[in-house]
Design an enzyme around this catalytic site. Structure first.
Site, PDB file in Angstrom:
ATOM      1  N   ARG A  23       1.012  -1.068   0.148  1.00 26.17           N
ATOM      2  CA  ARG A  23       0.001   0.183  -0.044  1.00 26.17           C
ATOM      3  C   ARG A  23       0.815   1.416   0.045  1.00 26.17           C
ATOM      4  O   ARG A  23       0.543   2.065  -0.814  1.00 26.17           O
ATOM      5  CB  ARG A  23      -0.853  -0.064   1.133  1.00 26.17           C
ATOM      6  CG  ARG A  23      -1.567   1.115   1.539  1.00 26.17           C
ATOM      7  CD  ARG A  23      -2.763   1.157   2.138  1.00 26.17           C
ATOM      8  NE  ARG A  23      -3.573   0.179   1.880  1.00 26.17           N
ATOM      9  CZ  ARG A  23      -4.397  -0.645   2.248  1.00 26.17           C
ATOM     10  NH1 ARG A  23      -4.531  -0.554   3.424  1.00 26.17           N
ATOM     11  NH2 ARG A  23      -5.152  -1.345   1.467  1.00 26.17           N
ATOM     12  N   TYR A  24       1.809   1.314   0.895  1.00 30.53           N
ATOM     13  CA  TYR A  24       2.672   2.632   1.022  1.00 30.53           C
ATOM     14  C   TYR A  24       3.902   2.213   0.181  1.00 30.53           C
ATOM     15  O   TYR A  24       4.384   1.060  -0.082  1.00 30.53           O
ATOM     16  CB  TYR A  24       3.234   2.446   2.494  1.00 30.53           C
ATOM     17  CG  TYR A  24       2.025   2.920   3.430  1.00 30.53           C
ATOM     18  CD1 TYR A  24       1.438   4.236   3.479  1.00 30.53           C
ATOM     19  CD2 TYR A  24       1.206   1.872   4.284  1.00 30.53           C
ATOM     20  CE1 TYR A  24       0.248   4.338   4.389  1.00 30.53           C
ATOM     21  CE2 TYR A  24       0.382   1.990   5.121  1.00 30.53           C
ATOM     22  CZ  TYR A  24      -0.121   3.395   5.118  1.00 30.53           C
ATOM     23  OH  TYR A  24      -1.110   3.512   5.851  1.00 30.53           O
ATOM     24  N   ARG A  47       6.983   0.163   2.215  1.00 30.09           N
ATOM     25  CA  ARG A  47       6.918  -1.016   3.178  1.00 30.09           C
ATOM     26  C   ARG A  47       5.747  -1.961   2.643  1.00 30.09           C
ATOM     27  O   ARG A  47       4.850  -1.438   2.023  1.00 30.09           O
ATOM     28  CB  ARG A  47       6.656  -0.574   4.469  1.00 30.09           C
ATOM     29  CG  ARG A  47       5.501   0.397   4.766  1.00 30.09           C
ATOM     30  CD  ARG A  47       5.817   1.451   5.905  1.00 30.09           C
ATOM     31  NE  ARG A  47       4.866   2.415   6.271  1.00 30.09           N
ATOM     32  CZ  ARG A  47       4.576   3.273   5.726  1.00 30.09           C
ATOM     33  NH1 ARG A  47       5.422   3.773   4.321  1.00 30.09           N
ATOM     34  NH2 ARG A  47       3.646   4.223   6.173  1.00 30.09           N
ATOM     35  N   CYS A  67      -4.992 -17.802  14.516  1.00 37.29           N
ATOM     36  CA  CYS A  67      -4.434 -17.044  16.021  1.00 37.29           C
ATOM     37  C   CYS A  67      -4.857 -18.245  16.852  1.00 37.29           C
ATOM     38  O   CYS A  67      -5.550 -18.996  17.073  1.00 37.29           O
ATOM     39  CB  CYS A  67      -5.276 -16.037  15.881  1.00 37.29           C
ATOM     40  SG  CYS A  67      -5.012 -14.447  14.834  1.00 37.29           S
ATOM     41  N   CYS A  79      -9.748 -12.616  18.097  1.00 34.21           N
ATOM     42  CA  CYS A  79     -10.395 -11.263  18.481  1.00 34.21           C
ATOM     43  C   CYS A  79     -11.871 -10.913  17.939  1.00 34.21           C
ATOM     44  O   CYS A  79     -11.938 -11.098  16.577  1.00 34.21           O
ATOM     45  CB  CYS A  79      -9.505 -10.128  18.360  1.00 34.21           C
ATOM     46  SG  CYS A  79      -7.967 -10.518  18.849  1.00 34.21           S
ATOM     47  N   CYS A  81     -11.857  -8.618  15.117  1.00 34.20           N
ATOM     48  CA  CYS A  81     -10.883  -8.891  14.085  1.00 34.20           C
ATOM     49  C   CYS A  81     -11.252  -8.008  12.975  1.00 34.20           C
ATOM     50  O   CYS A  81     -12.437  -8.071  12.440  1.00 34.20           O
ATOM     51  CB  CYS A  81     -10.673 -10.070  13.755  1.00 34.20           C
ATOM     52  SG  CYS A  81      -9.372 -10.349  12.651  1.00 34.20           S
ATOM     53  N   ARG A 136      -9.748  -8.347   9.949  1.00 36.23           N
ATOM     54  CA  ARG A 136      -9.581  -9.512   9.115  1.00 36.23           C
ATOM     55  C   ARG A 136     -10.544 -10.619   9.067  1.00 36.23           C
ATOM     56  O   ARG A 136     -10.220 -11.863   8.840  1.00 36.23           O
ATOM     57  CB  ARG A 136      -8.321  -9.587   8.916  1.00 36.23           C
ATOM     58  CG  ARG A 136      -7.475  -8.695   8.539  1.00 36.23           C
ATOM     59  CD  ARG A 136      -5.924  -9.055   7.813  1.00 36.23           C
ATOM     60  NE  ARG A 136      -5.267  -7.994   7.755  1.00 36.23           N
ATOM     61  CZ  ARG A 136      -4.140  -7.588   8.447  1.00 36.23           C
ATOM     62  NH1 ARG A 136      -3.556  -8.639   9.205  1.00 36.23           N
ATOM     63  NH2 ARG A 136      -3.552  -6.488   8.603  1.00 36.23           N
ATOM     64  N   ASP A 162     -12.864  -0.192  12.784  1.00 39.59           N
ATOM     65  CA  ASP A 162     -12.906   0.006  11.385  1.00 39.59           C
ATOM     66  C   ASP A 162     -14.390  -0.668  10.895  1.00 39.59           C
ATOM     67  O   ASP A 162     -15.143  -1.122  11.565  1.00 39.59           O
ATOM     68  CB  ASP A 162     -12.026  -0.310  10.481  1.00 39.59           C
ATOM     69  CG  ASP A 162     -11.790  -1.659  10.341  1.00 39.59           C
ATOM     70  OD1 ASP A 162     -12.510  -2.572  10.749  1.00 39.59           O
ATOM     71  OD2 ASP A 162     -10.281  -2.296  10.352  1.00 39.59           O
ATOM     72  N   ASP A 207      -8.190   4.018   9.531  1.00 39.87           N
ATOM     73  CA  ASP A 207      -7.465   3.243   8.542  1.00 39.87           C
ATOM     74  C   ASP A 207      -8.555   3.523   7.442  1.00 39.87           C
ATOM     75  O   ASP A 207      -9.613   3.079   7.601  1.00 39.87           O
ATOM     76  CB  ASP A 207      -7.229   1.986   8.792  1.00 39.87           C
ATOM     77  CG  ASP A 207      -6.122   1.199   8.194  1.00 39.87           C
ATOM     78  OD1 ASP A 207      -5.808   1.909   7.221  1.00 39.87           O
ATOM     79  OD2 ASP A 207      -5.487   0.205   8.491  1.00 39.87           O
ATOM     80  N   LYS A 229      -3.527   4.782   6.991  1.00 33.61           N
ATOM     81  CA  LYS A 229      -3.854   5.362   8.308  1.00 33.61           C
ATOM     82  C   LYS A 229      -3.870   6.599   8.021  1.00 33.61           C
ATOM     83  O   LYS A 229      -2.800   7.343   7.513  1.00 33.61           O
ATOM     84  CB  LYS A 229      -3.183   4.630   9.234  1.00 33.61           C
ATOM     85  CG  LYS A 229      -3.089   3.081   9.237  1.00 33.61           C
ATOM     86  CD  LYS A 229      -1.910   2.568  10.421  1.00 33.61           C
ATOM     87  CE  LYS A 229      -1.890   0.970  10.265  1.00 33.61           C
ATOM     88  NZ  LYS A 229      -1.167   0.565   8.897  1.00 33.61           N
TER      89      LYS A 229
HETATM   90  C1  LIG Z   1      -0.294  -0.231   8.762  1.00 36.11           C
HETATM   91  C2  LIG Z   1       0.070  -0.981   7.518  1.00 36.11           C
HETATM   92  C3  LIG Z   1       1.469  -0.549   7.519  1.00 36.11           C
HETATM   93  C4  LIG Z   1       2.481  -0.257   8.315  1.00 36.11           C
HETATM   94  O1  LIG Z   1       2.071   1.272   8.574  1.00 36.11           O
HETATM   95  P1  LIG Z   1       2.936   1.981   9.539  1.00 36.11           P
HETATM   96  O2  LIG Z   1       2.293   3.357   9.498  1.00 36.11           O
HETATM   97  O3  LIG Z   1       4.367   2.313   8.964  1.00 36.11           O
HETATM   98  O4  LIG Z   1       2.968   1.312  10.990  1.00 36.11           O
HETATM   99  C5  LIG Z   1       1.743  -0.980   6.071  1.00 36.11           C
HETATM  100  N1  LIG Z   1       0.973  -1.565   5.159  1.00 36.11           N
HETATM  101  C6  LIG Z   1      -0.491  -2.005   5.486  1.00 36.11           C
HETATM  102  C7  LIG Z   1      -1.082  -2.435   4.368  1.00 36.11           C
HETATM  103  C8  LIG Z   1      -0.813  -1.413   6.678  1.00 36.11           C
HETATM  104  O5  LIG Z   1      -1.999  -1.533   6.858  1.00 36.11           O
END
Ligand SMILES: *Cc1c(COP(=O)(O)O)cnc(C)c1O
Length: 445
Positions: A121-122, A125, A134, A138, A141, A143, A302, A339, A346
């Site tokens: 997504r980002y 990362r 799990c 939870c 959850c 997911r 969410d 989110d 987020k």
């Molecule tokens: C939360 C999340 C991350 C990590 O986000 P940070 O703000 O760096 O902790 C990475 N990918 C996805 C899809 C996420 O939901």
């Protein structure tokens, strides 16, 4: 790690021969995790009516029940209906309510997935779901659509594909292992996954998201620690939601992780009837930092299906953050986030501290309500950024500088990009602009 009287009682109800060493064995706990309503009643010594039992059975068809005896032992059986552990672990008929705005995958994790198991997504990362089971499911959850479902268990081939994706995507510098709970995997299997990821040059940090320190702290064994500490820099984020979850056993687990040099963070979810109270949250964050865990995120619950009964207005989260900032250690204050539905990631939510602004003054208010003036410099020589770092007086030279293209609001703020606006796709006004008397160039903005 003590073996309390209550744990003894519950242990004996699981099996008359149970002793402390069984109880503290995570595999014993998993083997005896409660997966049906009758056993739950038996262990806690409570009784649901037959009508309620039927309703509860119905919720289990949609999302499984699994609670290790350890986590059950944290429930106050004399007031279980109001108990924060009970509410997180045990189904309620509220789960069957699906509101108009609920979605099965509100965060669009599946849409942003280049290969199964990876959500990219980002820019720098990825989220890598390496397990979909799990020790405790939870009830809140996010997911729910996948977790606990046998059809989604990532096999070795899927994990290998994920690793290949990370290998072939050099911008990924941070890999977040999640699930399900990654610590449901064996030490040996985790060792393999971690070593594969660690061998990728461009991966700087690895993170593991796990609720084991909360729901089954005995999972944090010395041999697990021996595996984890080989792969630094490795971070662990866990998921405490209520001060009752911080016990002598969970403290021991956290201490082992921290002593192995693993920085610890916590991600809480704001849950109606569980922790939607400034005093509870303050007590939780204090206990976390006292155990070397940095509160990282507080999530607004969410829009996943079946969570309606857990949701609070955003104002509740705001009130909690307002009660923390300034009132307690900055270290203890998490970032409150929503989110974004649809996959926007987020989004931080903060009370407003800027009251007003002129060309040379900012008017701010503090946590006490004191209004103050920050005088801005009369002379500030801005460094015009043409992105030529070689020629720049600031000391970051190009080989150290991360080459990136600014996007979003950062792009609008940058000196060297001429873009002046972000325009939603299919903007109607711009769609009308194909007038013949206007040159094409002017038509862009
Ligand atoms: C939360 C999340 C991350 C990590 O986000 P940070 O703000 O760096 O902790 C990475 N990918 C996805 C899809 C996420 O939901």
């Amino acid at each position: 790690m003590i073996y309390t009287e209550k744990q003894k009682t519950i242990g004996k109800r699981v099996h008359p021969d149970t002793v402390s060493s069984n109880w503290k064995d995570w595999k014993w706990q998993l083997k005896h995790s409660v997966k049906d309503i009758e056993t739950f009643e038996k262990l806690l010594g409570i009784n649901f009516g037959s009508e309620e039992r039927m309703e509860l059975e119905e919720t289990l068809e949609k999302f499984p029940l699994s609670v290790p005896p350890y986590y059950i032992s944290l429930i106050d059986e004399n007031d279980y209906r109001n108990d924060p552990i009970y509410k997180q672990a045990f189904p309620s008929s509220g789960e069957l309510i699906i509101n108009e705005h609920d979605m099965s995958d509100p965060l669009a994790e599946d849409k942003d997935s280049p290969v199964p198991g990876i959500t990219h997504r980002y820019p720098d990362r990825v989220l890598f779901t390496i397990s979909n089971i799990c020790s405790m499911y939870c009830r809140h959850c996010t997911r729910k659509r996948k977790v606990g479902d046998q059809d989604f268990i990532p096999n070795k081939k899927v994990i290998q594909q994920g690793i290949e994706y990370i290998k072939s995507t050099p911008q990924v510098r941070d890999v977040l292992l999640s699930g399900g709970d990654p610590l449901m995997l064996s030490d040996q299997y985790l060792d393999w996954i971690l070593s594969e990821i660690r061998s990728i040059d461009h991966v700087e940090i690895i993170r593991i998201g796990s609720r084991m320190p909360v729901v089954l702290p005995y999972r944090i064994t010395d041999s697990l620690i021996d595996v984890l500490k080989k792969y630094h820099p490795l971070w662990v984020n866990t998921h405490f939601n209520h001060p009752h979850e911080i016990t002598s056993s969970s403290k021991t687990a956290l201490r082992k992780l921290a002593d192995a040099g693993i920085p610890l963070g916590n991600q809480s979810v704001l849950l109606a009837g569980v922790n939607d109270c400034p005093r509870i949250m303050k007590s939780l964050v204090h206990k976390l930092v006292a155990n070397r865990v940095r509160p990282y995120y507080l999530y607004q619950c969410d829009l996943s299906e079946g969570l309606a009964h857990f949701r609070t207005p955003v104002g509740k989260g705001m009130e909690i953050i307002e009660s923390l900032i300034g009132h307690t250690s900055g270290l203890a204050v998490p970032t409150y986030v929503i989110d974004a539905p649809g996959g926007g990631g987020k989004i931080p939510i903060m009370p407003n501290y800027i009251v007003s602004w002129s060309t040379n003054k900012v008017i701010l208010r503090n946590y006490e309500g004191v209004i103050t003036t920050y005088k801005e410099p009369d002379e500030y020589e801005p460094t015009f950024c043409d992105r030529n770092c070689e020629r720049c007086d600031l000391q970051l030279k190009l080989e150290e500088g991360d080459e990136y293209k600014s996007t979003g609001i950062a792009q609008l703020l940058s000196d060297n990009d001429n873009n002046i606006s972000l325009i939603p796709e299919n903007n109607e006004r711009l769609g009308r602009r194909n007038y013949e008397n206007v040159e094409d160039e002017d038509n862009k903005q």
